[in-house]
Scaffold this motif. Structure first.
Motif, short mmCIF file in Angstrom:
data_model
loop_
_atom_site.label_atom_id
_atom_site.label_comp_id
_atom_site.label_asym_id
_atom_site.label_seq_id
_atom_site.Cartn_x
_atom_site.Cartn_y
_atom_site.Cartn_z
N LEU A 1 0.88 -1.18 -0.04
CA LEU A 1 -0.10 -0.17 -0.04
C LEU A 1 0.79 1.35 0.09
CD1 LEU A 1 -3.04 1.08 0.11
CD2 LEU A 1 -2.75 0.89 2.74
N ARG B 1 1.27 3.82 -2.80
CA ARG B 1 0.27 4.96 -3.33
C ARG B 1 1.03 6.12 -2.77
NH1 ARG B 1 -5.09 3.13 -3.95
NH2 ARG B 1 -4.96 1.26 -4.87
N TYR B 2 1.81 6.19 -2.03
CA TYR B 2 2.55 7.34 -1.59
C TYR B 2 3.88 7.53 -1.75
CZ TYR B 2 -1.45 6.38 1.60
OH TYR B 2 -2.80 6.11 2.16
N PRO C 1 -6.65 6.63 -4.40
CA PRO C 1 -6.15 5.88 -5.44
C PRO C 1 -4.85 6.49 -6.03
CG PRO C 1 -7.74 7.62 -5.87
CD PRO C 1 -7.74 7.65 -4.42
N ALA C 2 -4.28 6.00 -6.82
CA ALA C 2 -3.03 6.58 -7.83
C ALA C 2 -3.48 7.61 -8.45
CB ALA C 2 -2.34 5.22 -8.37
N ALA D 1 4.25 10.57 -4.00
CA ALA D 1 3.38 10.91 -4.86
C ALA D 1 3.20 12.61 -4.87
CB ALA D 1 1.93 10.31 -4.45
N ASP E 1 2.77 -1.55 -8.80
CA ASP E 1 3.48 -0.22 -8.69
C ASP E 1 2.93 0.95 -9.59
OD1 ASP E 1 4.93 2.22 -8.25
OD2 ASP E 1 6.78 1.03 -8.05
#
Length: 229
Positions: A25, A28-29, A85-86, A163, A223
């Motif tokens: 997870l 995502r960051y 979300p991405a 991100a 990814d």
């Protein structure tokens, strides 16, 4: 807040970091290379929580914490229950392409097709003027985005660290482009170098194109981002 609330918050945040690092997870960051730091931070926070509980038992607080301090737990649960979300086409088409500074282009490995990242293809097409791509078949994967004129692009978001600093790498699609495409759908493109280029209206960067020979829908990768290292 008192030490009990502190310990609970430390434990929850540490647990969230460990969960994110183990399950993926965290992608995502931040970029993939930061996984050891995410896991290490989680371990440190859990240890700090246990140490806080031990200290609180040896040195009881003299007064209770206000109940409103428990509201600090809510953002932690939000991280667990509602992971963002991405970044996708909306963000990509409102930011300038990351292909603005020349990077070193190395020779391609033998064999066709050769799998490239979107940034690697873009660098070769723009700064190497397609010389290393001549006569080669490449495969690149990204999500679909459209400019205001309806031109389709294959895009990946490029991370420097996380991100928050992501920039899009845009590659225009020409050739045998599928007639029906949806924004944010993921495609695997197999094709060759195209000399066609466009200027990104956001930052004036160069957007190269790829001559599509074959395109097929694929599931979003674990990814979704690319990075330079």
């Amino acid at each position: 807040m008192n030490r009990t609330v502190q310990a609970i918050l430390l434990f929850l945040v540490g647990g969230v970091l460990l969960h994110a690092g183990v399950t993926g997870l965290y992608l995502r960051y931040v970029k993939a290379g930061l996984r050891p730091l995410v896991l290490a931070a989680g371990v440190v926070l859990v240890i700090a929580a246990l140490a806080t509980v031990w200290y609180a038992r040896r040195h009881p607080a003299g007064h209770p914490a206000p109940r409103i301090s428990w509201l600090l737990v809510l953002p932690v649960f939000a991280l667990i229950l509602a992971a963002p979300p991405a970044l996708g086409s909306y963000s990509a088409m409102r930011a300038g392409t990351a292909v603005t500074a020349p990077r070193i282009v190395t020779p391609l490995p033998d064999g066709n097709p050769v799998r490239l990242t979107v940034i690697d293809y873009a660098d070769r097409a723009v700064y190497d003027h397609g010389r290393s791509l001549a006569g080669r078949t490449v495969t690149i994967t990204g999500f679909v985005a459209f400019d205001p004129s309806g031109t389709p692009y294959l895009v990946r978001m490029l991370l420097n660290c996380c991100a928050a600093d992501a920039q899009p790498v845009k590659v225009g699609l020409t050739g045998r482009v599928p007639p029906v495409l949806q924004p944010d759908s993921w495609l695997e493109i197999t094709g060759g170098y195209s000399a066609e280029q466009a200027v990104d209206p956001v930052n004036g960067g160069t957007i190269p194109f790829v001559d599509v020979g074959r395109a097929r829908p694929v599931a979003p990768p674990a990814d979704p981002y690319e990075s330079l290292g």
